[in-house]
Write an enzyme that holds these catalytic residues in place. Structure first.
Site, PDB file in Angstrom:
ATOM      1  N   ASP A  83      17.524 -16.897   3.964  1.00 43.92           N
ATOM      2  CA  ASP A  83      17.170 -15.613   3.360  1.00 43.92           C
ATOM      3  C   ASP A  83      18.240 -15.306   2.302  1.00 43.92           C
ATOM      4  OD1 ASP A  83      16.522 -12.960   2.908  1.00 43.92           O
ATOM      5  OD2 ASP A  83      16.257 -12.433   4.985  1.00 43.92           O
TER       6      ASP A  83
ATOM      7  N   THR B 205      24.604 -16.391   6.041  1.00 44.59           N
ATOM      8  CA  THR B 205      24.884 -17.022   7.335  1.00 44.59           C
ATOM      9  C   THR B 205      25.146 -18.513   7.145  1.00 44.59           C
ATOM     10  OG1 THR B 205      23.303 -15.485   8.302  1.00 44.59           O
ATOM     11  CG2 THR B 205      24.015 -17.300   9.701  1.00 44.59           C
TER      12      THR B 205
ATOM     13  N   GLY C 273      16.537 -19.138  16.371  1.00 45.71           N
ATOM     14  CA  GLY C 273      15.365 -19.366  15.528  1.00 45.71           C
ATOM     15  C   GLY C 273      15.068 -20.823  15.199  1.00 45.71           C
TER      16      GLY C 273
HETATM   17  P1  IMP Z   1      20.463 -15.021   5.864  1.00 50.82           P
HETATM   18  O1  IMP Z   1      21.893 -15.082   6.310  1.00 50.82           O
HETATM   19  O2  IMP Z   1      20.174 -13.742   5.148  1.00 50.82           O
HETATM   20  O3  IMP Z   1      20.053 -16.226   5.072  1.00 50.82           O
HETATM   21  O4  IMP Z   1      19.546 -14.917   7.171  1.00 50.82           O
HETATM   22  C1  IMP Z   1      19.611 -15.841   8.176  1.00 50.82           C
HETATM   23  C2  IMP Z   1      18.894 -15.422   9.430  1.00 50.82           C
HETATM   24  O5  IMP Z   1      18.207 -14.166   9.339  1.00 50.82           O
HETATM   25  C3  IMP Z   1      17.818 -16.434   9.752  1.00 50.82           C
HETATM   26  O6  IMP Z   1      18.344 -17.566  10.384  1.00 50.82           O
HETATM   27  C4  IMP Z   1      16.898 -15.617  10.632  1.00 50.82           C
HETATM   28  O7  IMP Z   1      17.343 -15.644  11.953  1.00 50.82           O
HETATM   29  C5  IMP Z   1      17.010 -14.202  10.083  1.00 50.82           C
HETATM   30  N1  IMP Z   1      15.834 -13.916   9.194  1.00 50.82           N
HETATM   31  C6  IMP Z   1      15.843 -13.841   7.850  1.00 50.82           C
HETATM   32  N2  IMP Z   1      14.606 -13.567   7.367  1.00 50.82           N
HETATM   33  C7  IMP Z   1      13.802 -13.451   8.446  1.00 50.82           C
HETATM   34  C8  IMP Z   1      12.376 -13.187   8.603  1.00 50.82           C
HETATM   35  O8  IMP Z   1      11.602 -12.989   7.657  1.00 50.82           O
HETATM   36  N3  IMP Z   1      11.921 -13.162   9.895  1.00 50.82           N
HETATM   37  C9  IMP Z   1      12.722 -13.385  10.963  1.00 50.82           C
HETATM   38  N4  IMP Z   1      14.039 -13.640  10.863  1.00 50.82           N
HETATM   39  C10 IMP Z   1      14.584 -13.668   9.614  1.00 50.82           C
END
Ligand code: IMP
Length: 176
Positions: free
Chosen positions: A102, A106, A43
């Site tokens: 988000d 991660t 991404g």
């Molecule tokens: P986290 O670990 O929940 O912060 O999510 C990290 C990863 O989830 C990001 O680097 C994205 O690849 C994916 N992600 C989170 N939200 C979205 C979204 O709204 N659209 C697409 N990918 C998302």
């Protein structure tokens, strides 16, 4: 199911302008350094390639690929490294360049992995911040835009691996 309707959330022009501003800020902050920009596949690549071309400071780039956690490991925030950086970052000024934060799980995990390698500094830059969904506090140094708690696509972000190429960020509106 028919095609889904996309509602533009952040336009191409808005992204261009903001990426330039972030690049100027980063270039100022790292004026006497040569930072290593670390992009998290897949991404982060679109943002990285635009951001780096707006930077006036010398820099290096490197990549890392991690597995998206399944629901079982989500609570622990453990992610698996699928591909590691190509270079040692000890003593380096590392700047993680992300597409979106988000839950933060991660990024928190990656941050700790990288900190254990003793970089000189470690900062985080994300184009999008979905703050409402945060489950763990992660220090973010540069934010492009805050976005609402909706699933967004485009500018690197995918829906089932598609739409990464869109020049804008959109939300998907499912058909009836
Ligand atoms: P986290 O670990 O929940 O912060 O999510 C990290 C990863 O989830 C990001 O680097 C994205 O690849 C994916 N992600 C989170 N939200 C979205 C979204 O709204 N659209 C697409 N990918 C998302």
């Amino acid at each position: 199911m028919g095609p889904q309707i996309k509602k533009v959330l952040i336009s191409e022009a808005q992204i261009k302008r903001r990426v330039k501003e972030l690049a100027e800020e980063i270039s100022r902050d790292y004026a006497d350094r040569t930072p290593t920009l670390v992009s998290i596949l897949k991404g982060g690549i679109v943002f990285l390639t635009d951001l780096m071309r707006d930077l006036s400071v010398l820099h290096e780039v490197d990549f890392m690929s991690v597995s998206s956690y399944d629901s079982a490991v989500e609570t622990s925030g453990v992610v698996r490294i699928l591909a590691d950086l190509s270079r040692n970052i000890e003593g380096k000024d590392v700047l993680i360049v992300e597409d979106i934060v988000d839950s933060g799980l991660t990024l928190d995990y990656i941050r700790h992995i990288l900190l254990a390698r003793h970089p000189r500094s470690l900062k985080i830059c994300t184009l999008l911040d979905k703050k409402a969904r945060r489950r763990i506090e992660v220090p973010i140094d540069y934010v492009g835009f805050e976005v609402p708690d909706e699933f967004v696509i485009g500018y690197g972000l995918d829906y089932q691996e598609k739409y990464r190429n869109l020049r804008y960020v959109a939300v998907m509106v499912p058909n009836e």
